[in-house]
Motif scaffolding. Structure first.
Motif, PDB file in Angstrom:
ATOM      1  N   GLU A  52      -5.514   0.378   7.398  1.00 36.09           N
ATOM      2  CA  GLU A  52      -4.950   0.209   8.743  1.00 36.09           C
ATOM      3  C   GLU A  52      -3.674  -0.617   8.626  1.00 36.09           C
ATOM      4  O   GLU A  52      -3.608  -1.577   7.851  1.00 36.09           O
ATOM      5  N   GLY A  53      -2.683  -0.249   9.385  1.00 37.07           N
ATOM      6  CA  GLY A  53      -1.423  -0.979   9.389  1.00 37.07           C
ATOM      7  C   GLY A  53      -0.392  -0.441   8.420  1.00 37.07           C
ATOM      8  O   GLY A  53       0.770  -0.835   8.474  1.00 37.07           O
ATOM      9  N   SER A  54      -0.802   0.465   7.536  1.00 45.03           N
ATOM     10  CA  SER A  54       0.163   1.007   6.581  1.00 45.03           C
ATOM     11  C   SER A  54       0.778   2.313   7.079  1.00 45.03           C
ATOM     12  O   SER A  54       1.315   3.089   6.300  1.00 45.03           O
ATOM     13  N   ASP A  55       0.713   2.500   8.380  1.00 45.50           N
ATOM     14  CA  ASP A  55       1.314   3.684   9.000  1.00 45.50           C
ATOM     15  C   ASP A  55       2.742   3.408   9.465  1.00 45.50           C
ATOM     16  O   ASP A  55       3.418   4.297   9.950  1.00 45.50           O
ATOM     17  N   LYS A  56       3.180   2.192   9.310  1.00 45.02           N
ATOM     18  CA  LYS A  56       4.523   1.787   9.732  1.00 45.02           C
ATOM     19  C   LYS A  56       5.359   1.492   8.492  1.00 45.02           C
ATOM     20  O   LYS A  56       4.836   1.134   7.453  1.00 45.02           O
ATOM     21  N   ALA A 108       0.839  -1.203   0.000  1.00 50.38           N
ATOM     22  CA  ALA A 108       0.000   0.000   0.000  1.00 50.38           C
ATOM     23  C   ALA A 108       0.872   1.251   0.000  1.00 50.38           C
ATOM     24  O   ALA A 108       0.587   2.216  -0.718  1.00 50.38           O
ATOM     25  N   ILE A 109       1.934   1.224   0.773  1.00 49.67           N
ATOM     26  CA  ILE A 109       2.835   2.376   0.847  1.00 49.67           C
ATOM     27  C   ILE A 109       3.468   2.640  -0.511  1.00 49.67           C
ATOM     28  O   ILE A 109       3.510   3.782  -0.982  1.00 49.67           O
ATOM     29  N   LYS A 110       3.945   1.605  -1.167  1.00 53.36           N
ATOM     30  CA  LYS A 110       4.555   1.758  -2.496  1.00 53.36           C
ATOM     31  C   LYS A 110       3.541   2.308  -3.494  1.00 53.36           C
ATOM     32  O   LYS A 110       3.863   3.175  -4.303  1.00 53.36           O
ATOM     33  N   TYR A 111       2.336   1.803  -3.445  1.00 54.59           N
ATOM     34  CA  TYR A 111       1.283   2.238  -4.368  1.00 54.59           C
ATOM     35  C   TYR A 111       0.963   3.720  -4.177  1.00 54.59           C
ATOM     36  O   TYR A 111       0.904   4.480  -5.137  1.00 54.59           O
ATOM     37  N   ARG A 112       0.775   4.129  -2.936  1.00 48.68           N
ATOM     38  CA  ARG A 112       0.404   5.533  -2.722  1.00 48.68           C
ATOM     39  C   ARG A 112       1.567   6.461  -3.044  1.00 48.68           C
ATOM     40  O   ARG A 112       1.371   7.547  -3.583  1.00 48.68           O
ATOM     41  N   LYS A 113       2.801   6.041  -2.741  1.00 48.48           N
ATOM     42  CA  LYS A 113       3.958   6.857  -3.096  1.00 48.48           C
ATOM     43  C   LYS A 113       4.036   7.034  -4.612  1.00 48.48           C
ATOM     44  O   LYS A 113       4.292   8.139  -5.102  1.00 48.48           O
ATOM     45  N   THR A 147       7.325   5.355   5.328  1.00 45.61           N
ATOM     46  CA  THR A 147       6.229   6.263   5.000  1.00 45.61           C
ATOM     47  C   THR A 147       6.387   7.565   5.771  1.00 45.61           C
ATOM     48  O   THR A 147       6.953   7.575   6.867  1.00 45.61           O
ATOM     49  N   ARG A 148       5.908   8.621   5.164  1.00 45.85           N
ATOM     50  CA  ARG A 148       5.895   9.914   5.848  1.00 45.85           C
ATOM     51  C   ARG A 148       4.476  10.261   6.295  1.00 45.85           C
ATOM     52  O   ARG A 148       4.204  11.381   6.691  1.00 45.85           O
ATOM     53  N   ALA A 149       3.596   9.301   6.237  1.00 46.55           N
ATOM     54  CA  ALA A 149       2.215   9.522   6.663  1.00 46.55           C
ATOM     55  C   ALA A 149       2.164   9.707   8.174  1.00 46.55           C
ATOM     56  O   ALA A 149       2.744   8.929   8.928  1.00 46.55           O
TER      57      ALA A 149
END
Length: 150
Positions: free
Chosen positions: A83-87, A30-35, A90-92
């Protein structure tokens, strides 16, 4: 040819956006996708901004194409904040998950403003583009200020 590939890539990404949330097997996906979504959107929005600010010559066709891609890309990253993609890498900020209504409101506002930029760009009028660009850029800044770590 480069513009055609970019437009086709944006269209493909848009078509894949709806089922994207179900495709994140791991938070880092998810992090890679949103970045990636934010990177592509920012690149095209930046090209429009350079014209709006007079840093590069105004080109109505390029402005319209880039604004359309930025507006289309603005729909993509939001599914990639489960949920869980805050770790991880990420700079979220945690506020995304703590105040998800405010985050969604910011995302919706940004999408609406980018739609206005795309409409203004289609007029071929540089002044209309400049007028629409400022509020859209402010929505980006607001989200960065409230929801992104420096």
């Amino acid at each position: 040819m480069k513009k055609l590939v970019t437009a086709a890539s944006a269209l493909l990404a848009l078509m894949l956006a709806l089922p994207a949330a179900a495709q994140f097997a791991k938070p880092e996906d998810a992090i890679k996708y949103r970045k990636a979504s934010f990177t592509v959107m920012g690149a095209h929005f930046g090209r429009v901004g350079a014209m709006a600010a007079g840093r590069v010559p105004y080109d109505a066709k390029a402005a319209a194409e880039n604004a359309d891609i930025a507006a289309a890309m603005s729909k993509l990253p939001w599914a990639a904040f489960p949920e869980g993609s805050d770790k991880g890498e990420t700079r979220a900020k945690p506020e995304i998950w703590k105040d998800s209504a405010k985050f969604k409101e910011a995302a919706d506002k940004m999408q609406a403003e980018l739609t206005k930029v795309a409409a203004a760009a289609k007029t071929g009028n540089a002044d209309a583009l400049k007028t629409a660009f400022g509020p859209a850029a402010a929505t980006c800044k607001g989200c960065h200020d409230n929801f992104r770590k420096d």
